[in-house]
Design an enzyme around this catalytic site. Structure first.
Site, short mmCIF file in Angstrom:
data_model
loop_
_atom_site.label_atom_id
_atom_site.label_comp_id
_atom_site.label_asym_id
_atom_site.label_seq_id
_atom_site.Cartn_x
_atom_site.Cartn_y
_atom_site.Cartn_z
N GLY A 199 25.32 12.73 28.96
CA GLY A 199 24.51 12.83 30.06
C GLY A 199 23.39 13.95 29.02
O GLY A 199 22.58 13.42 28.38
N PHE A 200 22.84 14.21 30.32
CA PHE A 200 21.36 14.66 30.06
C PHE A 200 21.47 16.17 29.12
O PHE A 200 20.60 17.03 28.17
CB PHE A 200 20.48 15.21 31.38
CG PHE A 200 19.75 14.19 31.24
CD1 PHE A 200 18.76 14.22 31.80
CD2 PHE A 200 20.26 13.87 32.86
CE1 PHE A 200 18.28 12.77 32.15
CE2 PHE A 200 19.93 12.54 33.94
CZ PHE A 200 19.32 12.08 33.00
N VAL A 203 38.59 11.54 26.35
CA VAL A 203 38.99 13.19 25.70
C VAL A 203 40.90 12.80 26.42
O VAL A 203 40.31 12.89 27.82
CB VAL A 203 38.12 14.29 25.37
CG1 VAL A 203 39.82 15.56 25.43
CG2 VAL A 203 37.18 14.33 25.06
N GLU A 228 16.88 7.34 47.88
CA GLU A 228 16.14 6.68 48.00
C GLU A 228 16.56 4.96 47.59
O GLU A 228 16.27 4.13 47.62
CB GLU A 228 15.79 7.33 46.08
CG GLU A 228 15.07 7.86 46.06
CD GLU A 228 15.28 9.60 44.68
OE1 GLU A 228 14.18 10.00 44.76
OE2 GLU A 228 16.45 8.77 44.01
#
Length: 428
Positions: free
Chosen positions: A19-20, A85, A174
């Site tokens: 991810g980020f 994992v 949104e």
């Protein structure tokens, strides 16, 4: 697992999650000091803030996704493995494709939808945490419109045309705005046989107002924008149960809907092998001010899954991209300091602002004490998100899509995509 050997004094950093946070950290760790093993269940990075546009036919999934191997083509010290994992040990981790030794382990595997231990919601509600979730929601919305055409009763048709969104954070706001704009501008042309006055978009929020992470002024403005579009906003309410057809609220009321989207919270994704004291009730991982996991030495956690508890943030930092990116950048510097014997720097979050879009020319943006709303905020929102997307090609495709939608009031991606019967048989 077959992993390239370590050269000289290199330290192996295993990063779980692309991810980020994971992506930023892998880019910042330089080759002379570190070998990086990046593990993710997918072979791509996804830009989660725009998932709702995939769900509402505004963007293709490929526009907000970018292949990991392409990102790291020129990073000779970064090696990618597609795996999950299973268990963490002192110097190794077990994965679905084998065991990996590490000098430093960084958990950046993000969060998952929190249904608050409600099995009916977990089984029947739709979520918005991945590209797959967004596509499934898009399919559900479009299939419900098709079924509404042939519904045998008015009651069934209304249930198919009523969309319930639970959660008044940025995702819920949104999504509600985007679906309502489809209702107002696009769907009546696609389905002229349906009466879209019967279509209801309902946003349910347990708190007294929307967007509780920003100021009350901006939250109220966002609600005004949604209601002006036609969204029905219900504050101070929560959902007790949903069986796929009937929504039960905590005040005893019920609503009929064949599509309930759950955007009311996230929780950490647990991994076996962590100390019990390091795992918080919401499955986030307790870390110190250096993002080091509680009671562990060379194991760190970043982003949505990590929780630095302090006087300023008793419940941990907000689970947003800027926090993850800032933590990753600092950890890259701290790992270099750790290797060279220097003292690490504690994390201090620099909040650069918050924003949410409601629809065409409608958004709220807060930068420090500055509060902006309307068309200017909407342009700022678009520019910030466009610049955050990886890849020039993806930026260009998204810009073209947004310009086309702005000029034509239309989206051209209303496709119901589902596996063929042959694929279904081969999997069974």
């Amino acid at each position: 697992m077959d992993i390239p050997p370590i050269h000289g004094d290199q330290k192996r950093v295993v990063i779980v999650g692309a991810g980020f946070a994971g992506l930023t950290l892998a880019k910042k760790l330089s080759p002379p000091c570190f070998q990086v093993i990046l593990i993710d269940r997918n072979n791509y990075h996804q830009f989660q803030p725009l998932l709702y546009q995939v769900a509402t036919s505004g963007l293709e999934p490929s526009s907000i996704s970018f292949p990991l191997r392409k990102i790291f083509q020129h990073y000779k010290n970064v090696f990618i493995r597609i795996a999950e994992v299973k268990h963490i040990h002192k110097t190794t981790i077990e994965t679905s494709v084998g065991t990996i030794e590490y000098d430093f382990l960084v958990l950046a595997h993000g969060a998952e939808t929190n249904y608050f231990k409600n099995p009916s919601l977990q089984h029947n509600a739709l979520s918005m945490k991945s590209v797959g979730d967004a596509l499934y929601l898009r399919n559900t919305l479009l299939q419900n419109f098709e079924q509404a055409l042939i519904a045998k009763s008015e009651k069934e048709r209304k249930a198919l045309l009523q969309i319930i969104i639970v959660g008044g954070g940025p995702t819920g706001v949104e999504l509600a705005g985007a679906i309502t704009e489809m209702k107002n501008n696009i769907l009546p042309k696609d389905y002229p046989e349906l009466d879209f006055n019967q279509m209801k978009v309902v946003l349910i929020e347990a708190f007294p107002r929307l967007l509780s992470g920003i100021s009350e002024q901006s939250g109220k403005k966002a609600q005004q924008y949604l209601e002006s579009l036609g969204v029905i906003v219900k504050n101070n309410l929560s959902v007790k149960n949903y069986d796929g057809n009937v929504v039960e609220l905590n005040n005893g009321d019920t609503m009929s809907s064949r599509c309930l989207v759950w955007a009311a919270g996230v929780k950490g994704m647990p991994i076996n092998g962590l100390p019990v004291s390091a795992v918080l009730p919401n499955s986030r991982i307790r870390v110190d001010s250096y993002n080091r996991v509680h009671e562990m030495v060379n194991v760190f956690a970043l982003g949505d899954v990590a929780s630095i508890q302090s006087k300023e943030s008793p419940k941990g930092h907000p689970q947003v991209a800027p926090v993850a990116i800032q933590q990753a950048r600092l950890l890259a510097r701290n790992l270099k300091k750790l290797v060279s014997g220097e003292k690490m720097t504690a994390f201090q979050y620099q909040d650069k602002g918050s924003m949410a879009t409601v629809g065409r020319n409608l958004a709220v943006v807060e930068i420090g004490k500055l509060k902006i709303s309307g068309a200017i905020a909407w342009i700022i929102w678009m520019l910030v998100h466009l610049m955050s997307i990886i890849g020039v090609k993806n930026k260009l495709f998204i810009l073209i899509n947004w310009l086309w939608q702005y000029v034509t009031y239309d989206q051209s991606l209303r496709l119901i995509l589902k596996p063929s019967e042959n694929n279904k048989k081969s999997r069974s």
